[in-house]
Design a protein around this motif. Structure first.
Motif, PDB file in Angstrom:
ATOM      1  N   ASN A 331       0.845  -1.198   0.000  1.00 42.36           N
ATOM      2  CA  ASN A 331       0.000   0.000   0.000  1.00 42.36           C
ATOM      3  C   ASN A 331       0.879   1.247   0.000  1.00 42.36           C
ATOM      4  O   ASN A 331       1.762   1.402   0.862  1.00 42.36           O
ATOM      5  CB  ASN A 331      -0.909   0.027   1.230  1.00 42.36           C
ATOM      6  N   ALA A 332       0.632   2.141  -0.913  1.00 44.31           N
ATOM      7  CA  ALA A 332       1.394   3.399  -0.995  1.00 44.31           C
ATOM      8  C   ALA A 332       0.795   4.396  -0.007  1.00 44.31           C
ATOM      9  O   ALA A 332       0.086   5.332  -0.375  1.00 44.31           O
ATOM     10  CB  ALA A 332       1.359   3.947  -2.416  1.00 44.31           C
ATOM     11  N   GLU A 333       1.095   4.204   1.267  1.00 43.63           N
ATOM     12  CA  GLU A 333       0.449   4.978   2.328  1.00 43.63           C
ATOM     13  C   GLU A 333       1.090   6.349   2.521  1.00 43.63           C
ATOM     14  O   GLU A 333       2.183   6.642   1.997  1.00 43.63           O
ATOM     15  CB  GLU A 333       0.515   4.196   3.635  1.00 43.63           C
ATOM     16  N   ASP A 334       0.418   7.185   3.315  1.00 47.04           N
ATOM     17  CA  ASP A 334       0.915   8.507   3.682  1.00 47.04           C
ATOM     18  C   ASP A 334       2.019   8.320   4.729  1.00 47.04           C
ATOM     19  O   ASP A 334       1.769   7.820   5.823  1.00 47.04           O
ATOM     20  CB  ASP A 334      -0.225   9.346   4.249  1.00 47.04           C
ATOM     21  N   LEU A 335       3.223   8.734   4.421  1.00 52.86           N
ATOM     22  CA  LEU A 335       4.357   8.541   5.317  1.00 52.86           C
ATOM     23  C   LEU A 335       4.552   9.702   6.285  1.00 52.86           C
ATOM     24  O   LEU A 335       5.535   9.722   7.035  1.00 52.86           O
ATOM     25  CB  LEU A 335       5.634   8.328   4.505  1.00 52.86           C
ATOM     26  N   ILE A 339      -0.080   6.780  11.226  1.00 56.77           N
ATOM     27  CA  ILE A 339      -0.651   5.455  10.959  1.00 56.77           C
ATOM     28  C   ILE A 339       0.386   4.611  10.246  1.00 56.77           C
ATOM     29  O   ILE A 339       0.903   4.976   9.186  1.00 56.77           O
ATOM     30  CB  ILE A 339      -1.929   5.567  10.117  1.00 56.77           C
ATOM     31  N   ASP A 340       0.707   3.457  10.827  1.00 57.35           N
ATOM     32  CA  ASP A 340       1.657   2.507  10.251  1.00 57.35           C
ATOM     33  C   ASP A 340       3.029   3.166  10.039  1.00 57.35           C
ATOM     34  O   ASP A 340       3.599   3.698  10.970  1.00 57.35           O
ATOM     35  CB  ASP A 340       1.090   1.892   8.977  1.00 57.35           C
ATOM     36  N   TRP A 341       3.574   3.159   8.813  1.00 61.86           N
ATOM     37  CA  TRP A 341       4.914   3.675   8.582  1.00 61.86           C
ATOM     38  C   TRP A 341       4.953   5.203   8.639  1.00 61.86           C
ATOM     39  O   TRP A 341       4.016   5.875   8.200  1.00 61.86           O
ATOM     40  CB  TRP A 341       5.444   3.229   7.227  1.00 61.86           C
ATOM     41  N   LYS A 342       6.084   5.735   9.162  1.00 60.33           N
ATOM     42  CA  LYS A 342       6.274   7.179   9.191  1.00 60.33           C
ATOM     43  C   LYS A 342       7.738   7.494   8.885  1.00 60.33           C
ATOM     44  O   LYS A 342       8.649   6.862   9.421  1.00 60.33           O
ATOM     45  CB  LYS A 342       5.902   7.764  10.549  1.00 60.33           C
ATOM     46  N   PHE A 343       7.942   8.480   8.009  1.00 62.10           N
ATOM     47  CA  PHE A 343       9.283   8.927   7.636  1.00 62.10           C
ATOM     48  C   PHE A 343       9.569  10.236   8.356  1.00 62.10           C
ATOM     49  O   PHE A 343       8.758  11.165   8.325  1.00 62.10           O
ATOM     50  CB  PHE A 343       9.382   9.116   6.126  1.00 62.10           C
TER      51      PHE A 343
END
Length: 472
Positions: A331-335, A339-343
């Motif tokens: 899933n190309a999520e909001d980083l 929620i989930d992955w974070k940059f």
């Protein structure tokens, strides 16, 4: 104040009472069947400003800073040598160059000079209300404007009147109403610290428009026997109702210790330190001003002291399940969200991350000053005491380079469940596997980290098939 990516560790303060009567008071443990103690000081009608009433509260004390100097009936100067805590650079002085009242505002100014050897030297100010306006429970409201600049670190915070009551920091507790880092002035943090081992809980508030350096904003906390609620400009952004304190190897003190004793307010402007990093050539000390328009403390007529510590239920994935969400990057999520992955970027780190074709690619333009200057994380991993976990992932880099992987504890003093582990990525995809034993308290918020900062390389990194599993 706190440090950290890490937003918190290593805070110790010498808050020894000024007289023996306070020490005698400290030998008496708080009795949850009696009303909380408050400062006996009465409010003096010396301010011209009409202070607004708050429903359900009575004004306990306030300072509108409408005189021509600091009111020393309310405030103490707290001089400190450089390096006193958090590796900060400033000397806290009693000079009116660093702390003064002007145009209805308290000004704390950081000043850059040079010492006898020609090295950069910094002075600043710190003021407290210890032994003058101490109170137990209430609503603290502060209007302030922060300075902008790398390495500047203003704070509004509280410490206990008698630190020794439950023991040295962090056992004594700490309430951080506001901290803003000068290089990130659209973001404010509210935090409580407690326990042994050190634990913390922190809320973060990001302005949708403007910064906290552009204008005055109102920072407040509602402190009650079993709960803290943090606000900015009336917007509620964090609630905390679960904490503890103990001496290592002993039973925990009865809840809501350590936050059932008198605390006092502190205002300061630090320079440098572990969390914000040090100033650089971009830092404008002509405008290094922490401005405070008012401090107001309200209190309810009574508080319900019969509170119970909430029971935390650790929700774990099913046996054999992957604790990591979107570990295959399908899933190309909001980083940028929580929620989930974070940059994340910090301390001069520059870069970007993109999810594409079942993989995340991290591009660095500047490695920054610390390992977490360029960072990919996933929090909210349920870690259970006594369990064994395995971390696996596939990764490669465009050129051979180092990264650091770990599983950290954001709410528990940033201790490491999986220690910081240095690995060298090659230009071909490889699988990496690490195991660790969870020996700490149950923690619903373990955090997997990939740290790419300050490793002497900005080569692209590609990661996929990330798994965290409980193996026994």
């Amino acid at each position: 104040m706190v440090i950290g990516i890490f937003a918190g560790c290593n805070k110790k303060e010498d808050l020894t009472p000024a007289d023996t009567s306070v020490k005698k008071e400290a030998t008496e443990k708080p009795d949850p069947t009696v009303e909380p103690t408050v400062a006996p000081t009465k409010i003096e009608e010396t301010n011209q400003t009409t202070v607004p009433e708050l429903e359900g509260y009575t004004l306990l004390w306030n300072d509108e800073f409408e005189g021509d100097s600091l009111n020393t009936d309310t405030w103490n100067y707290e001089p400190r040598e450089p390096g006193w805590t958090n590796n900060e650079l400033q000397e806290y002085t009693t000079s009116t160059d660093n702390v003064f009242v002007e145009d209805g505002r308290l000004i704390i100014k950081a000043i850059k000079t040079t010492d006898a050897a020609g090295n950069d030297y910094y002075t600043s100010g710190k003021v407290t209300t210890q032994n003058k306006q101490d109170f137990t429970y209430g609503k603290v409201v502060v209007s302030a404007k922060v300075p902008r600049g790398q390495g500047l670190w203003p704070a509004i915070w509280m410490m206990p009147k008698v630190q020794e009551f439950y023991g040295e920091w962090p056992k004594c507790g700490e309430i951080d109403i506001m901290e803003v880092l000068g290089h990130q002035v659209d973001t404010a943090h509210g935090t409580i610290h407690y326990g042994e081992p050190h634990a913390q809980q922190q809320g973060t508030y990001v302005l949708e428009e403007g910064t906290f350096a552009d204008d005055f904003h109102e920072f407040s906390v509602e402190w009650e026997p079993g709960e803290f609620r943090f606000y900015i400009d009336g917007n509620h952004y964090k609630t905390v109702n679960d904490w503890f304190t103990a001496v290592e190897g002993e039973e925990e003190k009865p809840y809501p210790a350590p936050f059932n004793q008198p605390f006092f307010v502190q205002l300061n402007l630090a320079v440098g330190g572990n969390w914000p990093g040090n100033p650089d050539e971009t830092t404008d000390f002509d405008n290094a001003l922490f401005e405070v328009d008012y401090v107001r403390v309200y209190q309810k007529p009574e508080y319900d002291l019969n509170v119970q510590k909430p029971v935390t239920i650790l929700v774990e994935p099913e046996a054999g399940a992957n604790y990591i969400r979107n570990g295959d990057f399908s899933n190309a999520e909001d980083l940028t969200d929580d929620i989930d992955w974070k940059f994340l970027l910090a301390q001069n780190g520059e870069g970007s991350a993109e999810i594409k074709d079942g993989m995340i690619t991290i591009l660095s333009q500047n490695a920054g000053a610390v390992d977490y200057s360029v960072q990919l994380v996933q929090p909210n991993l349920a870690m259970k005491k006594g369990s064994k976990y395995q971390v696996t992932f596939d990764a490669y880099a465009s050129e051979e380079r180092d990264i650091i992987v770990c599983v950290s504890a954001p709410d528990n003093g940033w201790i490491r469940y999986l220690p910081d582990t240095l690995l060298t990525l090659s230009t071909s995809m490889q699988t990496y596997t690490y195991t660790f034993d969870m020996t700490g308290k149950d923690d619903p918020n373990g955090r997997l980290e990939f740290n790419l900062g300050n490793r002497g390389s900005i080569a692209d990194v590609h990661i996929t098939n990330v798994r965290v599993e409980k193996i026994q």
